[in-house]
Design an enzyme around this catalytic site. Structure first.
Site, PDB file in Angstrom:
ATOM      1  N   SER A 145      53.661   9.733  60.192  1.00  0.00           N
ATOM      2  CA  SER A 145      55.081   9.456  59.940  1.00  0.00           C
ATOM      3  C   SER A 145      55.892  10.603  60.522  1.00  0.00           C
ATOM      4  O   SER A 145      55.399  11.732  60.614  1.00  0.00           O
ATOM      5  CB  SER A 145      55.330   9.371  58.432  1.00  0.00           C
ATOM      6  OG  SER A 145      56.720   9.436  58.146  1.00  0.00           O
ATOM      7  N   TYR A 159      53.865  12.634  50.117  1.00  0.00           N
ATOM      8  CA  TYR A 159      53.810  11.804  51.334  1.00  0.00           C
ATOM      9  C   TYR A 159      53.905  12.689  52.580  1.00  0.00           C
ATOM     10  O   TYR A 159      53.085  12.588  53.493  1.00  0.00           O
ATOM     11  CB  TYR A 159      54.961  10.801  51.287  1.00  0.00           C
ATOM     12  CG  TYR A 159      54.983   9.808  52.419  1.00  0.00           C
ATOM     13  CD1 TYR A 159      54.110   8.719  52.435  1.00  0.00           C
ATOM     14  CD2 TYR A 159      55.881   9.940  53.473  1.00  0.00           C
ATOM     15  CE1 TYR A 159      54.141   7.794  53.470  1.00  0.00           C
ATOM     16  CE2 TYR A 159      55.919   9.021  54.505  1.00  0.00           C
ATOM     17  CZ  TYR A 159      55.048   7.949  54.500  1.00  0.00           C
ATOM     18  OH  TYR A 159      55.074   7.030  55.520  1.00  0.00           O
TER      19      TYR A 159
END
Ligand code: NAP
Length: 254
Positions: A145, A159
């Site tokens: 990401s 995350y």
């Protein structure tokens, strides 16, 4: 079919493929002729995706496993061995994104996020790479990401940590596996329209902020991530390994 994107005779495994980006990747690789193993933790979605691919004339196998569970991962690759006897492309895509302030982040959520987003990639990579080494090569793609590379989000520390770890892991794996003709790359999507981001897309103020920050002034489609995966896995990218690729409408130009 363009010869560069001809995946006939190749076996592709996508984790977390029951919906979203993983689902788009199963469609892209199937259309390119690959046999596809559709993994998901959710039995209904994995079964439905594989059944739909088979209805379209493609070779697809659903395999339900939690990829953070070493035993489940062992069974997943045993099923691939039994069905096809090879693995050409592994896409570590399964991911979760809990939202917490660091001040009271539950330890269990922190650990689960690292397990699913990072340790699962280690477990699947180890299984796939042993087989690819014996076959003479292969491709591994890790869906990280922008949060793990250059663009912190907000209230998503676990995350971001897991995705940054996945970028570093990809480079290390690329370095070690290069001698065995196994290429490894990370893909770093920006904000993509999938069930994971559905709750954010109802927030009009947030949507307006994103449109202002993203040069292409829109969110991405899952298929646009799948297109990059298809290219990176193809022979067109035969000299490319150890890189982390943005697919984010120009949000990060570093
Ligand atoms: P999604 O819509 O939430 O889909 C993820 C899929 O993975 C779901 O089907 C989920 O099943 C499955 N899954 C979750 N944990 C699993 C596990 N332990 N084992 C096997 N399957 C599991 O997410 P997405 O938006 O398509 O994202 C796919 C990947 O791209 C993720 O790694 C995500 O972090 C990354 N990414 C997404 C975006 C974005 O904007 N969407 C941006 C950057 C990176 P359940 O639904 O049953 O949990």
């Amino acid at each position: 079919m363009h010869p560069t994107y001809d995946f006939r005779e190749r076996v592709v495994c996508v984790t977390g493929a029951g919906r979203g980006i993983g689902l788009a990747m199963t469609a892209a690789f199937s259309a390119a002729g690959a046999a596809v193993c559709v993994n998901d933790i959710d039995a209904d979605s994995a079964d439905q995706v594989a059944a739909e691919l088979r209805r379209g004339g493609h070779d697809a196998l659903a395999f339900v496993a939690d990829v953070a569970d070493p035993a489940g991962v062992g069974e997943l690759f045993a099923a691939i061995d039994a069905r096809w006897g090879r693995i050409d492309v592994l896409i570590n895509n399964a991911g979760i994104e809990p939202v917490h302030s660091l001040f009271d982040h539950p330890l269990a959520d922190w650990q689960r996020t690292l397990d699913v987003n990072l340790t699962a990639a280690f477990l699947c990579t180890q299984q796939a790479a042993r087989r690819m080494r014996d076959q003479g090569g292969g491709v591994i793609l890790n869906i990280a990401s922008i949060a793990g590379k250059s663009q912190p989000l907000y209230l998503r520390a676990a995350y971001a940590a897991s995705k940054a770890g996945l970028v570093g892991f990809s480079k290390e794996a690329a370095r070690e596996f290069a001698a065995h003709q196994i290429r490894v790359n990370a893909i770093c999507p920006g904000v993509i329209i999938t069930p994971m981001t559905e709750h954010l897309r109802h927030d009009e103020a947030q949507m307006a902020r994103w449109r202002g920050e993203i040069p292409l002034a829109r969110l991405g489609e899952a298929e646009e991530v799948a297109n990059l995966a298809l290219w990176l896995a193809s022979d067109a990218a035969s000299y490319i390994t150890g890189a982390a690729w943005h697919v984010d409408g120009g949000k990060n130009m570093a």
